[in-house]
Design a protein around this motif. Structure first.
Motif, short mmCIF file in Angstrom:
data_model
loop_
_atom_site.label_atom_id
_atom_site.label_comp_id
_atom_site.label_asym_id
_atom_site.label_seq_id
_atom_site.Cartn_x
_atom_site.Cartn_y
_atom_site.Cartn_z
N LEU A 133 95.97 112.44 -67.31
CA LEU A 133 96.28 112.46 -65.88
C LEU A 133 96.75 111.10 -65.38
CD1 LEU A 133 93.32 114.67 -64.66
CD2 LEU A 133 95.74 115.30 -64.65
N VAL A 134 96.17 110.02 -65.92
CA VAL A 134 96.61 108.68 -65.52
C VAL A 134 98.08 108.47 -65.89
CG1 VAL A 134 96.38 106.22 -66.05
CG2 VAL A 134 94.34 107.57 -65.54
N VAL A 135 98.44 108.82 -67.13
CA VAL A 135 99.83 108.65 -67.56
C VAL A 135 100.75 109.57 -66.76
CG1 VAL A 135 101.44 108.92 -69.48
CG2 VAL A 135 99.19 107.90 -69.87
N GLY A 136 100.31 110.83 -66.55
CA GLY A 136 101.14 111.76 -65.79
C GLY A 136 101.38 111.31 -64.36
N LEU A 137 100.32 110.83 -63.70
CA LEU A 137 100.46 110.38 -62.32
C LEU A 137 101.31 109.11 -62.22
CD1 LEU A 137 96.86 111.08 -60.98
CD2 LEU A 137 98.95 112.38 -60.53
N LEU A 138 101.14 108.20 -63.18
CA LEU A 138 101.97 106.99 -63.18
C LEU A 138 103.45 107.35 -63.42
CD1 LEU A 138 99.74 104.42 -65.12
CD2 LEU A 138 100.28 104.44 -62.68
N THR A 139 103.68 108.33 -64.29
CA THR A 139 105.05 108.81 -64.51
C THR A 139 105.63 109.37 -63.23
OG1 THR A 139 104.52 109.36 -66.81
CG2 THR A 139 106.48 110.39 -65.86
N TRP A 140 104.83 110.10 -62.50
CA TRP A 140 105.26 110.68 -61.23
C TRP A 140 105.62 109.59 -60.22
CZ3 TRP A 140 101.74 114.62 -58.17
CH2 TRP A 140 102.53 115.29 -57.22
N ILE A 141 104.82 108.54 -60.20
CA ILE A 141 105.09 107.43 -59.28
C ILE A 141 106.39 106.72 -59.64
CG2 ILE A 141 104.26 105.16 -58.55
CD1 ILE A 141 101.39 106.27 -58.84
N VAL A 142 106.59 106.47 -60.94
CA VAL A 142 107.83 105.82 -61.38
C VAL A 142 109.03 106.71 -61.05
CG1 VAL A 142 109.14 105.08 -63.40
CG2 VAL A 142 106.73 104.47 -63.20
N ALA A 143 108.90 108.01 -61.29
CA ALA A 143 110.00 108.94 -60.98
C ALA A 143 110.31 108.94 -59.49
CB ALA A 143 109.64 110.34 -61.46
N ALA A 144 109.26 108.79 -58.67
CA ALA A 144 109.47 108.78 -57.22
C ALA A 144 110.33 107.60 -56.78
CB ALA A 144 108.12 108.75 -56.50
N VAL A 145 110.27 106.51 -57.53
CA VAL A 145 111.11 105.35 -57.21
C VAL A 145 112.59 105.71 -57.35
CG1 VAL A 145 111.72 103.00 -57.92
CG2 VAL A 145 109.31 103.74 -57.92
N PHE A 146 112.91 106.55 -58.35
CA PHE A 146 114.30 106.91 -58.60
C PHE A 146 114.76 108.12 -57.79
CE2 PHE A 146 112.84 104.75 -62.43
CZ PHE A 146 113.87 103.86 -62.68
N SER A 147 113.87 109.09 -57.60
CA SER A 147 114.31 110.35 -57.00
C SER A 147 113.63 110.70 -55.69
CB SER A 147 114.07 111.50 -58.00
OG SER A 147 112.68 111.65 -58.26
#
Length: 253
Positions: A115-129
């Protein structure tokens, strides 16, 4: 129920991967970020929309799922397998911990990492999209149950494996093919026949589409169907793993 024992094992599992955050959290985060940059920007120039969503938005749920699935599986499988190889599994077997309590400790730690990796991935993706969350409860359901399923499967793989090569069998020959046929980077509706029909039997499709519904608001399949399939998969995996641990299969000399 040995609550203190479960808490201790859970805390040990969390501390284990937090000691090397560069390897357990940062490395997969960078990998999924590269997926987003390479696939997102290279393909979005040609494919502007998929199922009514901008392509960059469309792939975010799939990438979050990848981060959760891979890391939840790797944490529980590697942790339990290492105890077998080092012989320290004896300490777990003689401790006042039953099969259910062992599962709670190992699975809980693996879910945290996933969940930590998934949520961090989501945050990074939010920067782009940009950030999108249409159905919070549905998103939480699919996040938690997806991480749970792959944590349980990781334990099952660790019990079965006797060599390092065998522990990599499931990610290489099962997870990877199902992932690339799971609609992470595309809509399964666009697959040629018969793959579009075969994909309907892939549980990862429903996990990804469930997250897509929760985050973006729409999906190819009903979230109720996907949620039921995910719950059934979790129940079967839990039952098999509990029975295996209770029997001592490949755990007791």
């Amino acid at each position: 129920m040995n609550v203190l024992g479960m808490q201790t094992l859970f805390a040990k599992e969390v501390r284990r991967f937090m000691r090397v955050p560069g390897q357990t959290v940062l490395s997969p985060l960078i990998s999924t970020t590269l997926y987003f940059i390479v696939f997102g920007y290279s393909i979005s120039g040609r494919v502007h929309e998929v199922e009514g969503h901008p392509y960059l938005h469309f792939i975010v749920p799939g990438l979050v799922f990848l981060g959760i699935a891979n890391n939840a599986f790797l944490n529980s499988s590697s942790s339990l397998f290492i105890t077998k190889i080092q012989g320290t599994v004896v300490d777990l077997l003689v401790a006042p911990l039953g099969p259910g309590e062992l599962m709670v400790g190992f699975i809980g730690g693996a879910m945290v990492r996933g969940l930590v990796v998934g949520l961090l991935t989501w945050i990074v993706a939010a920067v782009f999209s940009g950030f999108s969350l249409e159905h919070p409860l549905a998103t939480l359901y699919f996040l938690l149950l997806s991480s749970y399923v792959f944590s349980v499967l990781g334990m099952l793989a660790a019990v079965w494996a006797e060599k390092f090569e065998q522990i990599n069998f499931f990610p290489t020959f099962v997870m990877l093919p199902l992932t690339f046929l799971g609609g992470v980077f595309y809509s399964v509706r666009e697959l040629p026949s018969p793959w579009n029909h075969i994909s309907l039997f892939n549980p990862m499709v429903y996990m990804v589409e469930g997250l897509r519904y929760g985050m973006l608001g729409s999906s190819l399949f009903s979230p109720l169907v996907g949620g039921a399939i995910l719950a059934f998969t979790a129940a079967v995996a839990t039952g098999v793993t509990y029975a295996v641990l209770r029997s001592g299969y490949k755990m007791k000399a």
